[in-house]
Enzyme design. Structure first.
Site, PDB file in Angstrom:
ATOM      1  N   GLY A 130      30.540  16.628 -38.832  1.00  0.00           N
ATOM      2  CA  GLY A 130      30.845  16.816 -40.244  1.00  0.00           C
ATOM      3  C   GLY A 130      31.093  18.308 -40.446  1.00  0.00           C
ATOM      4  N   ALA A 131      32.202  18.631 -41.119  1.00  0.00           N
ATOM      5  CA  ALA A 131      32.656  20.025 -41.176  1.00  0.00           C
ATOM      6  C   ALA A 131      31.584  21.020 -41.663  1.00  0.00           C
ATOM      7  CB  ALA A 131      33.916  20.108 -42.033  1.00  0.00           C
ATOM      8  N   ARG A 162      35.041  22.540 -31.021  1.00  0.00           N
ATOM      9  CA  ARG A 162      35.882  21.575 -31.748  1.00  0.00           C
ATOM     10  C   ARG A 162      36.921  22.363 -32.556  1.00  0.00           C
ATOM     11  NH1 ARG A 162      33.076  16.678 -34.786  1.00  0.00           N
ATOM     12  NH2 ARG A 162      35.018  15.655 -34.195  1.00  0.00           N
ATOM     13  N   GLN A 216      31.283   6.320 -37.383  1.00  0.00           N
ATOM     14  CA  GLN A 216      30.475   7.138 -38.301  1.00  0.00           C
ATOM     15  C   GLN A 216      30.205   6.402 -39.617  1.00  0.00           C
ATOM     16  OE1 GLN A 216      33.021   8.292 -36.503  1.00  0.00           O
ATOM     17  NE2 GLN A 216      32.840  10.451 -36.003  1.00  0.00           N
ATOM     18  N   ASP A 230      38.184  18.059 -43.203  1.00  0.00           N
ATOM     19  CA  ASP A 230      37.846  19.038 -42.164  1.00  0.00           C
ATOM     20  C   ASP A 230      38.628  20.327 -42.339  1.00  0.00           C
ATOM     21  OD1 ASP A 230      37.052  16.336 -40.911  1.00  0.00           O
ATOM     22  OD2 ASP A 230      36.022  17.894 -39.760  1.00  0.00           O
ATOM     23  N   ASN A 255      41.355  14.948 -42.077  1.00  0.00           N
ATOM     24  CA  ASN A 255      40.042  14.299 -42.123  1.00  0.00           C
ATOM     25  C   ASN A 255      40.048  13.246 -41.016  1.00  0.00           C
ATOM     26  OD1 ASN A 255      37.411  13.958 -43.379  1.00  0.00           O
ATOM     27  ND2 ASN A 255      38.148  11.992 -44.118  1.00  0.00           N
TER      28      ASN A 255
HETATM   29  O1  MRU Z   1      34.222  13.730 -36.083  1.00  0.00           O
HETATM   30  P1  MRU Z   1      33.321  13.963 -37.260  1.00  0.00           P
HETATM   31  O2  MRU Z   1      32.252  12.939 -37.404  1.00  0.00           O
HETATM   32  O3  MRU Z   1      32.791  15.367 -37.283  1.00  0.00           O
HETATM   33  O4  MRU Z   1      34.287  13.819 -38.519  1.00  0.00           O
HETATM   34  C1  MRU Z   1      33.770  14.073 -39.791  1.00  0.00           C
HETATM   35  C2  MRU Z   1      34.752  13.897 -40.883  1.00  0.00           C
HETATM   36  O5  MRU Z   1      35.907  13.601 -40.677  1.00  0.00           O
HETATM   37  C3  MRU Z   1      34.254  14.185 -42.271  1.00  0.00           C
HETATM   38  O6  MRU Z   1      34.901  13.386 -43.203  1.00  0.00           O
HETATM   39  C4  MRU Z   1      34.525  15.665 -42.620  1.00  0.00           C
HETATM   40  O7  MRU Z   1      34.053  16.499 -41.620  1.00  0.00           O
HETATM   41  C5  MRU Z   1      33.896  16.037 -43.908  1.00  0.00           C
HETATM   42  S1  MRU Z   1      32.140  16.073 -43.827  1.00  0.00           S
HETATM   43  C6  MRU Z   1      31.553  16.540 -45.336  1.00  0.00           C
END
Ligand code: MRU
Length: 351
Positions: A49-50, A92, A199, A240, A250
């Site tokens: 999550g970002a 990442r 997720q 993201d 995203n």
């Molecule tokens: O691969 P992830 O689980 O890190 O992806 C997360 C997302 O795409 C979320 O929607 C994004 O990071 C926003 S979190 C507030």
């Protein structure tokens, strides 16, 4: 008081992370003391999550530099910090919050050119802790601003996890849901399962259920049917990286949802903090999109589900063009089109 898991915390000179790869079956906290451990945790999505990645990286900078000698010159320390930043950034590529946090720490070091290494280290730790506090406040504010979108009895569709687990608390896309529930409104959520790493079913459903919010998990390919049946009032997702014209990256599958929402006349919102906005990029096509290993698709969760050796394409994110976005719910309010103007007015370029 909402019953939310704490995904990230600083305690006894260690970064304490909830290992999200084990959810929903196990709640296990990891105690990290090196930047290599932080890098690994980001890479394999123990923390994800970002905003949460950004927080972890801010502490990663401190952990990676904490053993620098007190007598080291500022120039040598700055070089070491750049190396640490480049290293953490390599975990990442898509979520700009990671770079934002690294650059915030580097900018702090630049402001302390005349100071000793021990003083700079103390300031780096303080800054990382400040980012935790700020993130909580920002998520709360996103919730407040998104609240008017959620009237009594409405149903929200979300994708991936942009909840409390993806931040330090409350989340972005789920923050308005939690704010509405705290106000006593009856809100329900449809959560896309979110292939391939689930997720939506593992994390979003887990945290909403713990918080007592009614949640229904659907497979990603069911969203069109659920919308056509009139079950969804609003779609809210996270981001993201949001670029200058309002295109945003995203979790893979978000773009498809945006098109479906438009087709069905359902408002489509993206909730994110200003730290997710990257005004240095003009168009979504410039966003680096992470590709992950084929096994996440062919051998997900312990079972082979595709023939050995088959070709696989596994982008972790997609880009939603700004024309599908009804608004960005930020800590400063809901930004409306034209986004080139509203984003610029709201967000200064990162550091
Ligand atoms: O691969 P992830 O689980 O890190 O992806 C997360 C997302 O795409 C979320 O929607 C994004 O990071 C926003 S979190 C507030």
């Amino acid at each position: 008081m909402l019953n939310l898991l704490k995904p990230i915390e600083w305690k006894n000179n260690r970064l304490i992370l909830l290992d999200q790869t084990l959810l929903p079956c196990r709640i296990k906290y990891l105690s990290l003391r090196t930047s290599a451990q932080v890098w690994e945790a980001i890479k394999v999505l123990r923390v994800r999550g970002a905003p949460a990645i950004g927080v972890a990286a801010a502490f990663g900078m401190y952990l990676g530099l904490q053993n620098c000698k007190a007598k080291m010159s500022w120039n040598a320390f700055r070089r070491a910090a750049q190396q640490q930043g480049d290293y953490l950034n390599s975990s990442r590529p898509t979520a700009v919050n990671l770079r934002w946090a690294v650059e915030r720490q580097l900018a702090l070091i630049d402001r302390m050119r005349e100071q000793s290494v021990p003083r700079i280290l103390a300031a780096l730790l303080k800054e990382a802790r400040r980012i935790i506090v700020e993130d909580m406040e920002v998520c709360k504010a996103i919730g407040r601003h998104g609240l008017p979108l959620l009237r009594q009895g409405c149903a929200v569709l979300t994708h991936c996890n942009a909840g409390g687990l993806a931040t330090t608390r409350y989340g972005t896309a789920l923050a308005p849901v939690y704010a509405a529930v705290e106000k006593g409104r009856r809100i329900s959520v449809y959560s896309d399962e979110t292939r391939p790493l689930l997720q939506g079913s593992r994390l979003t459903a887990c945290e909403l259920k713990r918080a007592g919010v009614p949640v229904t998990v659907i497979c990603d390919n069911m969203a069109a049917t659920v919308m056509a049946q009139g079950k969804i009032d609003v779609v809210i997702v996270g981001a993201d990286r949001i670029v200058a014209n309002g295109d945003f990256a995203n979790k893979i599958g978000t773009y498809g949802l945006a098109i479906l929402a438009r087709e069905h006349g359902i408002p489509f919102y993206c909730a994110a903090p200003a730290s997710t906005v990257d005004l240095r990029l003009k168009h979504g096509s410039q966003i680096p999109i992470e590709e992950r290993k084929p096994e996440e698709i062919t051998h997900g969760f312990g079972r082979q589900t595709a023939p050995t050796g088959v070709n696989v394409f596994n982008p972790a994110f997609d880009v939603t063009p700004h024309r599908y976005v009804s608004g960005f719910i930020t800590e400063k309010g809901i930004l409306k089109p034209p986004f080139a103007k509203s984003l610029k007015a709201c967000c200064s370029p990162i550091i």
